[in-house]
Motif scaffolding. Structure first.
Motif, PDB file in Angstrom:
ATOM      1  N   TYR A 106      77.877 -61.113  15.539  1.00 26.10           N
ATOM      2  CA  TYR A 106      77.162 -60.071  14.891  1.00 26.10           C
ATOM      3  C   TYR A 106      77.833 -58.838  14.684  1.00 26.10           C
ATOM      4  CZ  TYR A 106      72.287 -62.044  16.166  1.00 26.10           C
ATOM      5  OH  TYR A 106      71.277 -62.968  16.252  1.00 26.10           O
ATOM      6  N   LYS A 107      77.622 -58.123  13.610  1.00 24.76           N
ATOM      7  CA  LYS A 107      77.941 -56.663  13.321  1.00 24.76           C
ATOM      8  C   LYS A 107      76.834 -55.816  13.902  1.00 24.76           C
ATOM      9  CE  LYS A 107      78.006 -56.814   8.920  1.00 24.76           C
ATOM     10  NZ  LYS A 107      78.677 -57.680   7.789  1.00 24.76           N
ATOM     11  N   TYR A 507      66.122 -61.090  28.410  1.00 30.73           N
ATOM     12  CA  TYR A 507      65.805 -61.436  26.954  1.00 30.73           C
ATOM     13  C   TYR A 507      66.273 -62.570  26.376  1.00 30.73           C
ATOM     14  CZ  TYR A 507      66.332 -61.221  21.973  1.00 30.73           C
ATOM     15  OH  TYR A 507      66.110 -61.455  20.687  1.00 30.73           O
ATOM     16  N   LEU A 508      67.265 -63.043  26.721  1.00 32.33           N
ATOM     17  CA  LEU A 508      68.164 -64.154  26.465  1.00 32.33           C
ATOM     18  C   LEU A 508      67.298 -65.565  27.087  1.00 32.33           C
ATOM     19  CD1 LEU A 508      71.720 -63.297  26.579  1.00 32.33           C
ATOM     20  CD2 LEU A 508      70.172 -63.820  24.540  1.00 32.33           C
ATOM     21  N   GLY A 549      74.538 -62.547  22.551  1.00 33.71           N
ATOM     22  CA  GLY A 549      73.796 -61.911  23.674  1.00 33.71           C
ATOM     23  C   GLY A 549      74.746 -62.554  24.765  1.00 33.71           C
ATOM     24  N   MET A 550      75.204 -63.377  24.812  1.00 30.35           N
ATOM     25  CA  MET A 550      75.897 -64.012  26.092  1.00 30.35           C
ATOM     26  C   MET A 550      77.471 -63.308  26.237  1.00 30.35           C
ATOM     27  SD  MET A 550      75.386 -68.155  26.910  1.00 30.35           S
ATOM     28  CE  MET A 550      74.764 -68.962  25.528  1.00 30.35           C
ATOM     29  N   LYS A 554      79.063 -60.920  29.311  1.00 27.43           N
ATOM     30  CA  LYS A 554      80.067 -61.647  29.706  1.00 27.43           C
ATOM     31  C   LYS A 554      80.149 -63.189  30.300  1.00 27.43           C
ATOM     32  CE  LYS A 554      83.375 -59.538  30.076  1.00 27.43           C
ATOM     33  NZ  LYS A 554      84.046 -59.050  29.213  1.00 27.43           N
ATOM     34  N   MET A 555      79.579 -63.821  29.282  1.00 28.66           N
ATOM     35  CA  MET A 555      79.625 -65.142  29.315  1.00 28.66           C
ATOM     36  C   MET A 555      79.999 -65.910  28.132  1.00 28.66           C
ATOM     37  SD  MET A 555      75.704 -66.052  30.959  1.00 28.66           S
ATOM     38  CE  MET A 555      75.764 -67.830  30.634  1.00 28.66           C
TER      39      MET A 555
END
Ligand code: ARG
Length: 561
Positions: A106-107, A507-508, A549-550, A554-555
């Motif tokens: 994503y930007k 959210y995830l 999102g991860m 930090k995943m």
């Protein structure tokens, strides 16, 4: 693309104030439309009955609809907004498509004033174990760095090393007395020497004087003392860097307490100049006001304190990085410390004192009630927690016929621990449990990763572009997923605003649960071409949203597992 803004703008037609609406409007449950506007406050300010106000407003809106709005419905003191689903779906696809680079990354399209944000996190103590208690500062800080970078800010990650204090004198004494026959090369050896020192010092009080002498030598930059002191640092950092590598964490600065040893003049001088330094029992303090303990600046022997060094560090950070925000990700036990430091900065007249913030978090314990005390010797090392998690993951996935088992076990095992740490609101204490963290069906890291891998496997079978026909996605299952996808940037902004990575973690999970309902309810492959294409469009968007999102928490997101 922000539909909240769209509604707020649109409602200015009906004499509602844009910012006011923006503040009030809420996400609605699908059965109540897309968004809900509570009108209690607005009606009260106009001295009207909220129910009647809602009815009148909805009527006016329905007489004057815009092309994306299907209808407005009054419901008690609320007005619910129902979108034209096809328009919303198309818009969301366009927006997310614009956000997505070729590789799925994503930007950021959120316009924001660029800030410089200094983040003090992890900030380990030299020659002390890196135990599970450091997990939260490390991953919350690491995640905040990602979140602010994503939003386009300049981030300075600082590991404010705890590398000052008499304990280093004790260690040098221990090394010189019991450890000189072979070079020390590991944390285990260092901590063993430290324990030995304490056992001996209990019997012989003169050891503390000797340790103090050695510490004085470090202060005076004695060659031998400094050499050993730097060795302790090297050994500790070698060890913790292994963990930082596992977690994908990097710092811009390791300037810790000792770095400020010769930079405290400005603190003392300014405090004197402003007549803030008060003598108290031969020590020097700054008064904090009635009923508040004073902040100690100099001990009676002239030595400086943790707070003195933090004052110097804050001033240095302002000068060096010119931060807009200066954050400290440190456990809530240090609430008083930071309150005092920030207050002293304010008293010193620094107008940026209010840009310093303590991002506090709760305590970690291990299931089974084990305390994490260093003194008692039953420390739970973070590296052991991570390793155990990776081993347990390997047991779960070993028969799955995966090619790259080691890497996957690593990404899932570490991700499970990281996610567990970030899922709760940071201020809450947490009890770590391997069973909970590694439950592939629970609200866990592996569940996110598994859903991501499910999306990857579908995309492998049927790759598609985002050029879809929205009419195939109007059902509640698909639409709900699209609604959630459209919120990505709002969620990140909210997490940044509250310094709360858990907002993204939650959210995830919502997104995965919602996607999996869609996946089990609606057949994706093998449908009429337009249907499969459209549904695969969702799959691809979910895959990208999860991966991006991860990253913010930090995943890693393996493609298979
Ligand atoms: N080393 C400290 C500890 O482990 C944390 C330091 C936090 N940062 C700071 N600037 N005081 O408790």
């Amino acid at each position: 693309m922000n539909y909240k803004q769209k509604i707020a703008k649109y409602l200015t037609k009906f004499e509602l104030e844009e910012n006011n609406v923006l503040m009030l409007i809420q996400d609605a449950d699908l059965k109540n439309g897309d968004f809900a506007l509570p009108v209690f406050k607005i009606a009260a300010s106009l001295k009207q009955n909220p129910m009647q106000f809602a009815i009148d407003l909805a009527n006016k809106i329905n007489e004057n609809k815009s092309n994306w709005l299907d209808k407005a419905m009054p419901a008690g003191g609320y007005v619910n907004f129902y979108f034209k689903r096809q328009v919303f779906i198309k818009d969301t696809f366009d927006y997310l498509c614009k956000k997505t680079k070729g590789d799925g990354e994503y930007k950021n399209l959120v316009p924001a004033a660029k800030k410089t944000i200094a983040i003090d996190y992890s900030s380990i103590n030299i020659a002390k174990d890196f135990h599970i208690g450091h997990l939260l500062t490390t991953v919350i800080g690491g995640s905040l760095c990602e979140i602010f970078s994503y939003l386009g800010h300049k981030v300075v990650g600082i590991n404010h090393l705890g590398d000052w204090g008499t304990q280093f004198g004790k260690l040098i004494y221990a090394v010189k007395t019991w450890g000189e026959d072979k070079p020390i090369n590991s944390m285990e050896e260092l901590t063993a020497l430290y324990v030995k020192y304490h056992n001996e010092a209990d019997k012989d009080k003169s050891l503390d004087d000797k340790a103090r002498e050695w510490f004085k030598k470090i202060e005076d930059a004695d060659k031998e003392a400094l050499k050993l002191f730097n060795e302790f640092k090297r050994i500790t950092l070698k060890e913790v860097n292994k963990i930082y590598d596992m977690l994908g964490i990097k710092f811009d600065s390791y300037d810790g307490e000792s770095f400020f040893n010769d930079k405290m003049g400005i603190v003392i001088d300014t405090l004197k100049e402003k007549k803030l330094l008060v003598e108290s029992d031969k020590a020097f303090v700054v008064e904090m006001g009635e009923n508040e303990p004073p902040c100690m600046i100099l001990k009676s022997d002239g030595a400086t304190l943790y707070a003195t060094r933090d004052l110097a560090a804050a001033i240095y950070r302002k000068k060096t990085y010119d931060f807009d925000e200066n954050l400290y990700v440190v456990a809530y036990q240090q609430n008083l410390h930071f309150k005092q430091v920030f207050k002293v900065l304010e008293l010193m007249g620094y107008d940026w004192a209010d840009r310093c913030k303590h991002i506090a978090f709760g305590m970690v314990s291990l299931e089974g009630g084990e305390a994490l005390s260093t003194r008692k010797g039953n420390v739970v090392l973070l590296k052991d927690v991570l390793k155990t998690s990776v081993d347990k993951t390997m047991q779960i996935i070993k028969d799955r016929g995966l090619e790259d088992k080691d890497r996957i076990a690593h990404e899932v095992g570490v991700g499970a621990v990281v996610f567990f740490a970030l899922y709760n609101q940071r201020i809450k204490d947490m009890v770590f449990s391997f069973d909970k963290a590694l439950n592939f069906d629970g609200e866990t890291g592996p569940y996110l990763q598994y859903t991501h891998a499910r999306c990857c496997s579908l995309v492998n079978k049927f790759d598609c572009n985002f050029d879809i026909e929205a009419k195939y996605l109007e059902d509640d299952f698909a639409y709900e997923v699209i609604r959630l996808l459209s919120r990505f940037d709002d969620i990140v902004l909210d997490a940044a605003y509250k310094y709360e990575p858990s907002i993204i973690a939650r959210y995830l999970i919502d997104l995965c649960q919602c996607f999996n309902r869609f996946y089990f309810e609606k057949k994706i492959l093998g449908q009429e071409e337009g249907v499969t294409k459209a549904r695969m469009g969702i799959v691809k968007l979910v895959k990208n949203a999860l991966k991006n999102g991860m990253k913010l928490i930090k995943m890693n997101a393996p493609n298979k597992m």
